[in-house]
Design an enzyme around this catalytic site. Structure first.
Site, short mmCIF file in Angstrom:
data_model
loop_
_atom_site.label_atom_id
_atom_site.label_comp_id
_atom_site.label_asym_id
_atom_site.label_seq_id
_atom_site.Cartn_x
_atom_site.Cartn_y
_atom_site.Cartn_z
CE1 TYR A 157 -3.26 -2.91 0.40
CE2 TYR A 157 -2.19 -3.37 2.50
CZ TYR A 157 -3.06 -3.74 1.49
OH TYR A 157 -3.72 -4.93 1.56
CB THR A 231 -7.69 -0.38 19.91
OG1 THR A 231 -6.75 0.70 19.87
CG2 THR A 231 -6.95 -1.70 19.95
#
Ligand SMILES: *[C@@H]1O[C@H](CO)[C@@H](O)[C@H](O)[C@H]1NC(C)=O
Ligand SMILES: *[C@@H]1O[C@H](CO)[C@@H](O)[C@H](O)[C@H]1NC(C)=O
Length: 322
Positions: A157, A231
């Protein structure tokens, strides 16, 4: 105003919240109450993994579930120092390394990783009290803080945003150092905490020069690793987590400085940022691997977070010899 008068339930509070903030989801998720972690998956369709995902983070790493994997290598990390910006986002403290092409690129490879990752961000999670704050837990035990170095897969990426887009594989690595309160801090951490009084309020930022990701981590080749998620919303399940097997140290003064930071901007500072950790998520039969060889004979010195903990791995009992 009419809604306000009749709103008494939590649902109505949520609606009031929505009235003011529909335009910007990023601004109003929180770590508690009606826009807290239990509701992240309902706030935004792109965040449904926060609710439905079964490979979520953080987790509690119970020693009894650790599986020794002899294939796990040490991590390889460049020594280079980077410059960047540390920011109070209203949810967390995030350091972002400069990305202009000519600046230093810090790569991490090895360990459980099949690709090369470029280290990009640091996130800090911490509690209002010493008995909580870390996201990952060990044997049900939370640490007062956790420092997470996040990198993206630069083999696949072009940048972090792309690596995070939905349905991308092997997008990120999260290197986690649990923080233990001590008299002497990790030296590199001092560079970070020396900037905290410049970012008391949401939106404030400060420059940091010559920071070493590597020196922020404890000196150990041992770690625990599993496949999980970011998270923060949207809880994307694309993170290889590597939790170092030793804490780094943070002083009471540094914790105090963190706890002075606010969620809001200067005119409306609101509550402290502290307690910005996502609760433990279900393991759902995932494998949690380690390169700590518990099968070594008794009495050999082995690094461990706890001096007197008994681990059971591959059905063998082991004690670190203390
Ligand atoms: C990190 O990897 C990039 C290519 O992805 C390379 O250009 C750079 O030199 C590497 N950094 C170091 C310190 O080796
Ligand atoms: C990330 O890469 C994509 C695709 O190359 C590009 O369109 C986008 O502008 C980049 N984003 C950032 C923040 O650099």
């Amino acid at each position: 105003m009419k809604t306000r008068a009749i709103c008494i339930s939590a649902i109505c509070q949520l609606l009031l919240h929505l009235e003011g903030a529909l335009s910007n989801w990023e601004d109003w998720w929180t770590y508690d109450g009606i826009s807290g972690p239990n509701f992240w998956g309902l706030l935004n369709p792109d965040w449904k993994l926060c609710d439905k995902g079964r490979r979520q983070s953080p987790i509690n790493m119970d020693p009894s579930i650790l599986l020794f994997d002899p294939q796990l290598r040490p991590l390889q990390m460049d020594k280079l120092r980077v410059s960047g910006t540390i920011r109070n986002t209203g949810h967390s403290i995030i350091f972002d390394a400069d990305t202009t092409p000519e600046v230093a690129v810090v790569n991490v490879t090895g360990g459980p990783l099949s690709y090369k990752y470029r280290l990009q961000q640091i996130h800090i999670h911490y509690g209002r009290e010493d008995n909580r704050g870390s996201e990952h837990m060990i044997g049900g035990y939370a640490f007062p803080a956790e420092l997470q170095i996040i990198g993206y897969n630069s083999d696949l990426y072009p940048n972090m945003t792309e690596a995070l887009r939905l349905h991308k594989n092997q997008g990120l690595v999260g290197l986690s150092a649990l923080m233990q309160s001590g008299d002497l801090s990790n030296a590199e951490l001092r560079i970070v905490t020396s900037k905290l009084d410049e970012i008391t309020f949401r939106g404030q930022e400060a420059k940091i020069e010559h920071l070493s990701f590597r020196e922020l981590l404890p000196k150990t080749d041992f770690y625990v690793t599993y496949d999980g998620s970011t998270t923060l919303p949207g809880c994307y399940e694309t993170v290889t987590w590597i939790v170092m097997n030793k804490p780094i140290f943070i002083t009471k003064q540094q914790l105090h400085a963190l706890r002075k930071l606010k969620q809001g901007d200067k005119p409306t500072p609101k509550a402290p940022l502290a307690d910005n950790f996502r609760p433990i998520q279900a393991l759902n039969h995932r494998v949690v691997r380690t390169n700590i060889d518990f099968r070594r004979p008794r009495g050999t010195h082995c690094p461990t977070m706890f001096q007197d903990l008994k681990y059971r791995v591959n059905s063998q009992s082991w004690n670190d010899g203390s």
